[in-house]
Design an enzyme around this catalytic site. Structure first.
Site, PDB file in Angstrom:
ATOM      1  N   HIS A 160      -7.344   6.198   2.007  1.00 21.54           N
ATOM      2  CA  HIS A 160      -6.194   7.061   1.734  1.00 21.54           C
ATOM      3  C   HIS A 160      -5.500   6.662   0.441  1.00 21.54           C
ATOM      4  O   HIS A 160      -5.741   5.582  -0.092  1.00 21.54           O
ATOM      5  CB  HIS A 160      -5.195   7.072   2.902  1.00 21.54           C
ATOM      6  CG  HIS A 160      -4.515   5.763   3.197  1.00 21.54           C
ATOM      7  ND1 HIS A 160      -4.976   4.867   4.130  1.00 21.54           N
ATOM      8  CD2 HIS A 160      -3.384   5.206   2.699  1.00 21.54           C
ATOM      9  CE1 HIS A 160      -4.169   3.821   4.191  1.00 21.54           C
ATOM     10  NE2 HIS A 160      -3.179   3.991   3.313  1.00 21.54           N
ATOM     11  N   HIS A 200      -0.121   2.849  -3.420  1.00 26.37           N
ATOM     12  CA  HIS A 200      -1.396   2.136  -3.286  1.00 26.37           C
ATOM     13  C   HIS A 200      -2.531   3.091  -2.966  1.00 26.37           C
ATOM     14  O   HIS A 200      -2.309   4.230  -2.567  1.00 26.37           O
ATOM     15  CB  HIS A 200      -1.329   1.026  -2.223  1.00 26.37           C
ATOM     16  CG  HIS A 200      -1.019   1.498  -0.835  1.00 26.37           C
ATOM     17  ND1 HIS A 200       0.258   1.550  -0.326  1.00 26.37           N
ATOM     18  CD2 HIS A 200      -1.814   1.939   0.175  1.00 26.37           C
ATOM     19  CE1 HIS A 200       0.234   1.991   0.926  1.00 26.37           C
ATOM     20  NE2 HIS A 200      -1.017   2.235   1.246  1.00 26.37           N
ATOM     21  N   GLU A 228      -0.816   9.196   2.594  1.00 24.22           N
ATOM     22  CA  GLU A 228       0.291   8.482   3.216  1.00 24.22           C
ATOM     23  C   GLU A 228       1.526   8.687   2.335  1.00 24.22           C
ATOM     24  O   GLU A 228       1.417   8.620   1.106  1.00 24.22           O
ATOM     25  CB  GLU A 228      -0.051   6.980   3.301  1.00 24.22           C
ATOM     26  CG  GLU A 228       1.051   6.126   3.907  1.00 24.22           C
ATOM     27  CD  GLU A 228       0.666   4.636   3.991  1.00 24.22           C
ATOM     28  OE1 GLU A 228      -0.265   4.207   3.293  1.00 24.22           O
ATOM     29  OE2 GLU A 228       1.336   3.914   4.754  1.00 24.22           O
TER      30      GLU A 228
HETATM   31 CO    CO Z   1      -1.520   2.623   3.220  1.00 22.82          CO
END
Ligand code: CO
Length: 134
Positions: A79, A7, A130
């Site tokens: 992010h 994502h 991440e």
């Molecule tokens: Co995230």
């Protein structure tokens, strides 16, 4: 080492308004909001055919994204999340290569109840990364 883009996360000042932009204006499928007190965020996931967008709103007094929203009052990209098959092996390789892991360095369960880690933006082209074990 990294696999799929899981994502892209966008911090927003108003989760209801942001959900409406993605569902009504952009015509995407949008989840209900979910509180993640361990991460200090409330999340909404936008499902796209090839990845997801994570809309983030600060939750609680010491949310790690509160400062970001202060600096970006209209919201902004926060992010990117890449999938890795083994998060401990990925962490150990990155640390051996000199990369910095945020926080304790131990994975926490993230939005999908899978272990995640965050990497220092200064080590990754100015972008918070991440990693999610998948
Ligand atoms: Co995230």
């Amino acid at each position: 080492m990294i696999g799929k883009l899981n994502h892209v996360a966008i911090v927003v000042p108003d989760l209801t308004a942001a959900s409406a932009i993605y569902s009504d204006t952009l015509g995407a499928t949008v989840s209900e909001p979910v509180d993640l007190p361990d991460h200090g965020v409330t999340t909404v996931f936008v499902e796209l055919p090839n990845t997801k967008i994570e809309l983030l709103l600060p939750l609680g007094d010491d949310s790690p994204i509160a400062k970001f929203l202060e600096n970006n009052p209209a919201g902004g990209m926060h992010h990117v999340c890449y999938e890795v098959p083994d998060i401990i092996a990925a962490r150990d390789k990155l640390v051996a290569d000199g990369a910095r892991i945020l926080g304790s360095g131990e994975p926490k369960n993230g939005a999908h109840d899978k272990p995640v880690l965050f990497l220092h933006p200064k080590d990754f082209c100015g972008t918070l990364v991440e990693l999610e074990q998948n």
